[in-house]
Design a protein around this motif. Structure first.
Motif, PDB file in Angstrom:
ATOM      1  N   LEU A 151      22.618 -17.020 -12.291  1.00 23.71           N
ATOM      2  CA  LEU A 151      22.195 -16.251 -13.465  1.00 23.71           C
ATOM      3  C   LEU A 151      20.955 -15.414 -13.138  1.00 23.71           C
ATOM      4  O   LEU A 151      20.833 -14.272 -13.592  1.00 23.71           O
ATOM      5  CB  LEU A 151      21.924 -17.179 -14.643  1.00 23.71           C
ATOM      6  CG  LEU A 151      23.112 -18.026 -15.107  1.00 23.71           C
ATOM      7  CD1 LEU A 151      22.688 -18.983 -16.213  1.00 23.71           C
ATOM      8  CD2 LEU A 151      24.270 -17.163 -15.530  1.00 23.71           C
ATOM      9  N   ASP A 152      20.053 -15.982 -12.342  1.00 23.49           N
ATOM     10  CA  ASP A 152      18.858 -15.238 -11.918  1.00 23.49           C
ATOM     11  C   ASP A 152      19.233 -14.060 -11.019  1.00 23.49           C
ATOM     12  O   ASP A 152      18.675 -12.969 -11.143  1.00 23.49           O
ATOM     13  CB  ASP A 152      17.887 -16.163 -11.186  1.00 23.49           C
ATOM     14  CG  ASP A 152      17.317 -17.250 -12.084  1.00 23.49           C
ATOM     15  OD1 ASP A 152      17.218 -17.015 -13.307  1.00 23.49           O
ATOM     16  OD2 ASP A 152      16.974 -18.321 -11.556  1.00 23.49           O
ATOM     17  N   VAL A 153      20.181 -14.275 -10.115  1.00 22.65           N
ATOM     18  CA  VAL A 153      20.628 -13.203  -9.222  1.00 22.65           C
ATOM     19  C   VAL A 153      21.246 -12.071 -10.031  1.00 22.65           C
ATOM     20  O   VAL A 153      20.942 -10.895  -9.813  1.00 22.65           O
ATOM     21  CB  VAL A 153      21.630 -13.737  -8.172  1.00 22.65           C
ATOM     22  CG1 VAL A 153      22.276 -12.597  -7.402  1.00 22.65           C
ATOM     23  CG2 VAL A 153      20.937 -14.706  -7.222  1.00 22.65           C
ATOM     24  N   GLU A 184      22.445 -22.701 -11.591  1.00 23.22           N
ATOM     25  CA  GLU A 184      21.823 -21.724 -12.489  1.00 23.22           C
ATOM     26  C   GLU A 184      21.232 -20.529 -11.742  1.00 23.22           C
ATOM     27  O   GLU A 184      21.024 -19.461 -12.315  1.00 23.22           O
ATOM     28  CB  GLU A 184      20.734 -22.418 -13.306  1.00 23.22           C
ATOM     29  CG  GLU A 184      20.266 -21.618 -14.484  1.00 23.22           C
ATOM     30  CD  GLU A 184      19.357 -22.419 -15.385  1.00 23.22           C
ATOM     31  OE1 GLU A 184      18.251 -21.936 -15.649  1.00 23.22           O
ATOM     32  OE2 GLU A 184      19.754 -23.511 -15.805  1.00 23.22           O
ATOM     33  N   TRP A 185      20.998 -20.662 -10.454  1.00 19.96           N
ATOM     34  CA  TRP A 185      20.438 -19.575  -9.649  1.00 19.96           C
ATOM     35  C   TRP A 185      21.281 -18.314  -9.755  1.00 19.96           C
ATOM     36  O   TRP A 185      20.745 -17.212  -9.678  1.00 19.96           O
ATOM     37  CB  TRP A 185      20.309 -20.001  -8.178  1.00 19.96           C
ATOM     38  CG  TRP A 185      21.620 -20.359  -7.550  1.00 19.96           C
ATOM     39  CD1 TRP A 185      22.192 -21.599  -7.490  1.00 19.96           C
ATOM     40  CD2 TRP A 185      22.538 -19.466  -6.919  1.00 19.96           C
ATOM     41  NE1 TRP A 185      23.414 -21.528  -6.861  1.00 19.96           N
ATOM     42  CE2 TRP A 185      23.655 -20.220  -6.493  1.00 19.96           C
ATOM     43  CE3 TRP A 185      22.529 -18.098  -6.672  1.00 19.96           C
ATOM     44  CZ2 TRP A 185      24.743 -19.657  -5.845  1.00 19.96           C
ATOM     45  CZ3 TRP A 185      23.618 -17.540  -6.017  1.00 19.96           C
ATOM     46  CH2 TRP A 185      24.698 -18.320  -5.615  1.00 19.96           C
ATOM     47  N   ARG A 237      26.883 -11.760 -16.546  1.00 19.57           N
ATOM     48  CA  ARG A 237      25.928 -12.862 -16.690  1.00 19.57           C
ATOM     49  C   ARG A 237      26.330 -13.776 -17.847  1.00 19.57           C
ATOM     50  O   ARG A 237      26.226 -14.999 -17.751  1.00 19.57           O
ATOM     51  CB  ARG A 237      24.520 -12.317 -16.907  1.00 19.57           C
ATOM     52  CG  ARG A 237      23.450 -13.379 -16.794  1.00 19.57           C
ATOM     53  CD  ARG A 237      22.062 -12.739 -16.749  1.00 19.57           C
ATOM     54  NE  ARG A 237      21.057 -13.740 -16.457  1.00 19.57           N
ATOM     55  CZ  ARG A 237      20.453 -14.494 -17.387  1.00 19.57           C
ATOM     56  NH1 ARG A 237      20.756 -14.339 -18.654  1.00 19.57           N
ATOM     57  NH2 ARG A 237      19.547 -15.381 -17.038  1.00 19.57           N
ATOM     58  N   ALA A 291      20.657 -11.341 -13.150  1.00 20.34           N
ATOM     59  CA  ALA A 291      19.581 -10.692 -13.902  1.00 20.34           C
ATOM     60  C   ALA A 291      18.804  -9.729 -12.999  1.00 20.34           C
ATOM     61  O   ALA A 291      18.452  -8.616 -13.424  1.00 20.34           O
ATOM     62  CB  ALA A 291      18.647 -11.734 -14.506  1.00 20.34           C
ATOM     63  N   ASP A 292      18.552 -10.132 -11.759  1.00 19.26           N
ATOM     64  CA  ASP A 292      17.856  -9.246 -10.820  1.00 19.26           C
ATOM     65  C   ASP A 292      18.683  -7.995 -10.516  1.00 19.26           C
ATOM     66  O   ASP A 292      18.148  -6.881 -10.459  1.00 19.26           O
ATOM     67  CB  ASP A 292      17.545  -9.984  -9.515  1.00 19.26           C
ATOM     68  CG  ASP A 292      16.450 -11.026  -9.671  1.00 19.26           C
ATOM     69  OD1 ASP A 292      15.720 -10.994 -10.684  1.00 19.26           O
ATOM     70  OD2 ASP A 292      16.320 -11.880  -8.767  1.00 19.26           O
ATOM     71  N   LYS A 332      20.925  -6.658 -12.461  1.00 21.49           N
ATOM     72  CA  LYS A 332      20.910  -5.826 -13.665  1.00 21.49           C
ATOM     73  C   LYS A 332      19.599  -5.046 -13.759  1.00 21.49           C
ATOM     74  O   LYS A 332      19.588  -3.866 -14.098  1.00 21.49           O
ATOM     75  CB  LYS A 332      21.112  -6.668 -14.919  1.00 21.49           C
ATOM     76  CG  LYS A 332      21.144  -5.825 -16.187  1.00 21.49           C
ATOM     77  CD  LYS A 332      21.150  -6.682 -17.430  1.00 21.49           C
ATOM     78  CE  LYS A 332      21.112  -5.853 -18.689  1.00 21.49           C
ATOM     79  NZ  LYS A 332      19.966  -4.948 -18.795  1.00 21.49           N
TER      80      LYS A 332
END
Length: 72
Positions: A7-9, A4-5, A33, A11-12, A14
């Protein structure tokens, strides 16, 4: 989800694009994403890679995300 990490990357990235006026990149990263989320869900379920229905089903509030599939 173990991965899931990613998705965080995304988002960052973006967020960076949004803050720096990179509108097209921000839209593409939002689309990416969604695709990544669908792929992770597919992997978690064990669905074969050639089943692309999850990718095309990735939606925001029931609507396709603006810019999805756009190429530059």
């Amino acid at each position: 989800m173990q991965n899931e990490w990613i998705l965080d990357v995304l988002a960052d990235l973006k967020g960076f694009a949004d803050q720096n006026g990179m509108t097209a990149l921000a839209e593409q990263l939002a689309d990416t994403r969604l695709v990544a989320g669908a792929e992770l869900a597919r992997l978690e379920k064990g669905t074969p890679a050639d089943d692309r229905s999850l990718t095309f089903a990735a939606r925001h509030d029931g609507q396709h995300v603006q810019g999805a599939g756009r190429r530059f």
